[in-house]
Design an enzyme around this catalytic site. Structure first.
Site, PDB file in Angstrom:
ATOM      1  N   GLU A   1       1.170  -5.710  13.276  1.00 35.84           N
ATOM      2  CA  GLU A   1       0.037  -5.754  14.203  1.00 35.84           C
ATOM      3  C   GLU A   1      -0.563  -7.161  14.203  1.00 35.84           C
ATOM      4  OE1 GLU A   1      -3.233  -3.202  13.178  1.00 35.84           O
ATOM      5  OE2 GLU A   1      -4.254  -3.559  15.070  1.00 35.84           O
TER       6      GLU A   1
ATOM      7  N   ARG B   1       0.816  -1.226   0.000  1.00 40.15           N
ATOM      8  CA  ARG B   1       0.000   0.000   0.000  1.00 40.15           C
ATOM      9  C   ARG B   1       0.838   1.259   0.000  1.00 40.15           C
ATOM     10  NH1 ARG B   1      -3.511  -1.382   4.880  1.00 40.15           N
ATOM     11  NH2 ARG B   1      -2.680  -3.491   4.914  1.00 40.15           N
TER      12      ARG B   1
HETATM   13  O1  LIG Z   1       2.771   0.126  11.509  1.00 40.83           O
HETATM   14  P1  LIG Z   1       2.684  -1.348  11.251  1.00 40.83           P
HETATM   15  O2  LIG Z   1       2.229  -2.137  12.436  1.00 40.83           O
HETATM   16  O3  LIG Z   1       3.925  -1.908  10.659  1.00 40.83           O
HETATM   17  O4  LIG Z   1       1.509  -1.585  10.215  1.00 40.83           O
HETATM   18  C1  LIG Z   1       1.319  -0.816   9.055  1.00 40.83           C
HETATM   19  C2  LIG Z   1       1.617  -1.595   7.815  1.00 40.83           C
HETATM   20  O5  LIG Z   1       0.722  -2.721   7.694  1.00 40.83           O
HETATM   21  C3  LIG Z   1       0.117  -2.695   6.408  1.00 40.83           C
HETATM   22  O6  LIG Z   1       0.836  -3.420   5.471  1.00 40.83           O
HETATM   23  P2  LIG Z   1       0.804  -4.996   5.334  1.00 40.83           P
HETATM   24  O7  LIG Z   1       2.065  -5.549   5.881  1.00 40.83           O
HETATM   25  O8  LIG Z   1      -0.491  -5.515   5.849  1.00 40.83           O
HETATM   26  O9  LIG Z   1       0.952  -5.225   3.773  1.00 40.83           O
HETATM   27  P3  LIG Z   1       0.137  -4.707   2.474  1.00 40.83           P
HETATM   28  O10 LIG Z   1       0.423  -3.228   2.347  1.00 40.83           O
HETATM   29  O11 LIG Z   1       0.774  -5.478   1.378  1.00 40.83           O
HETATM   30  O12 LIG Z   1      -1.323  -4.984   2.667  1.00 40.83           O
HETATM   31  C4  LIG Z   1       0.116  -1.225   6.041  1.00 40.83           C
HETATM   32  O13 LIG Z   1       0.004  -1.028   4.639  1.00 40.83           O
HETATM   33  C5  LIG Z   1       1.425  -0.740   6.584  1.00 40.83           C
HETATM   34  O14 LIG Z   1       2.495  -0.976   5.687  1.00 40.83           O
HETATM   35  N1  LIG Z   2      -5.770  -1.754  11.504  1.00 40.30           N
HETATM   36  C1  LIG Z   2      -5.210  -1.753  10.294  1.00 40.30           C
HETATM   37  N2  LIG Z   2      -5.957  -1.408   9.211  1.00 40.30           N
HETATM   38  C2  LIG Z   2      -5.398  -1.418   7.976  1.00 40.30           C
HETATM   39  N3  LIG Z   2      -4.139  -1.751   7.736  1.00 40.30           N
HETATM   40  C3  LIG Z   2      -3.374  -2.102   8.777  1.00 40.30           C
HETATM   41  N4  LIG Z   2      -2.073  -2.453   8.864  1.00 40.30           N
HETATM   42  C4  LIG Z   2      -1.793  -2.712  10.157  1.00 40.30           C
HETATM   43  N5  LIG Z   2      -2.864  -2.510  10.934  1.00 40.30           N
HETATM   44  C5  LIG Z   2      -3.871  -2.120  10.089  1.00 40.30           C
END
Ligand SMILES: O=P(O)(O)OC[C@H]1O[C@H](OP(=O)(O)OP(=O)(O)O)[C@H](O)[C@@H]1O
Ligand SMILES: Nc1ncnc2[nH]cnc12
Length: 182
Positions: free
Chosen positions: A102, A65
């Site tokens: 998370e 993202r």
């Molecule tokens: O602050 P944090 O606890 O690290 O969480 C935030 C991250 O989690 C999500 O990515 P995810 O790893 O789910 O991957 P994606 O973007 O491919 O969905 C989001 O896009 C952030 O990169």
């Molecule tokens: N609560 C949340 N919603 C969307 N993206 C996330 N990545 C980590 N935590 C998230």
């Protein structure tokens, strides 16, 4: 658009999905924001206004993202864009960093030649939760000799501790909407 109006708009267009991807997680879904072309443009414009003229040499976005917001911002600012990717996706020489999420654990990678000594890097992601993703990304940039000074997010979830964690690392943070109580 002023910051209060943009924050109000984003809190309307970003849908909240309970218990995704695991029970107890309230997922803040930026795909519903991207369906609103005007809101998406306002996000990129706000980031550009915040960072234009501040001496950044590269924008780094984290898979996946972070690509959605980082790449258009790099285009708008006329800067190179560096993707930080999940394991096994980058074809050339790379370094890796593991981190906690998370809702799980993951590893991120960056091409060794993507950052050079002296680079002043802006990190971009959609959302700040625990800060693990951006802490790992900061480490990748700094191991290659770059300086990650700032990180920009559409959404900040301050209760999950990421803001405090990243501020301790010395990063300057900027986000467009906060959801507390998640
Ligand atoms: O602050 P944090 O606890 O690290 O969480 C935030 C991250 O989690 C999500 O990515 P995810 O790893 O789910 O991957 P994606 O973007 O491919 O969905 C989001 O896009 C952030 O990169
Ligand atoms: N609560 C949340 N919603 C969307 N993206 C996330 N990545 C980590 N935590 C998230």
């Amino acid at each position: 658009m002023n910051p209060q109006s943009l924050s109000a708009l984003l809190s309307q267009v970003i849908k909240a999905v309970p218990d995704y991807p695991k029970p107890g997680i309230l997922f803040r879904d930026v795909t519903s924001l991207m369906l609103d072309a005007g809101a998406f443009a306002q996000v990129i414009d706000a980031f550009k206004q915040q960072y234009q003229g501040k001496g950044f040499t590269k924008i780094v976005g984290t898979e996946s993202r972070g690509f959605i917001f980082g790449a258009p911002l790099a285009y708008a600012m006329g800067l190179p864009f560096v993707p930080v990717r999940k394991p096994g996706k980058l074809p050339r020489e790379r370094i890796a960093q593991s981190y906690q999420l998370e809702y799980g654990e993951d590893t991120l990678e960056i091409h060794k030649d993507a950052i050079v000594a002296g680079d002043k890097v802006l990190l971009v992601d959609d959302l700040l939760a625990t800060g693990g993703t951006i802490a790992a990304t900061t480490s990748l940039v700094e191991r290659l000799g770059g300086k990650a000074t700032d990180a920009a997010f559409v959404v900040n979830l301050p209760d999950l501790g990421g803001q405090a964690r990243l501020e301790k690392l010395g990063l300057n943070l900027y986000s467009l909407v906060e959801f507390a109580g998640d």
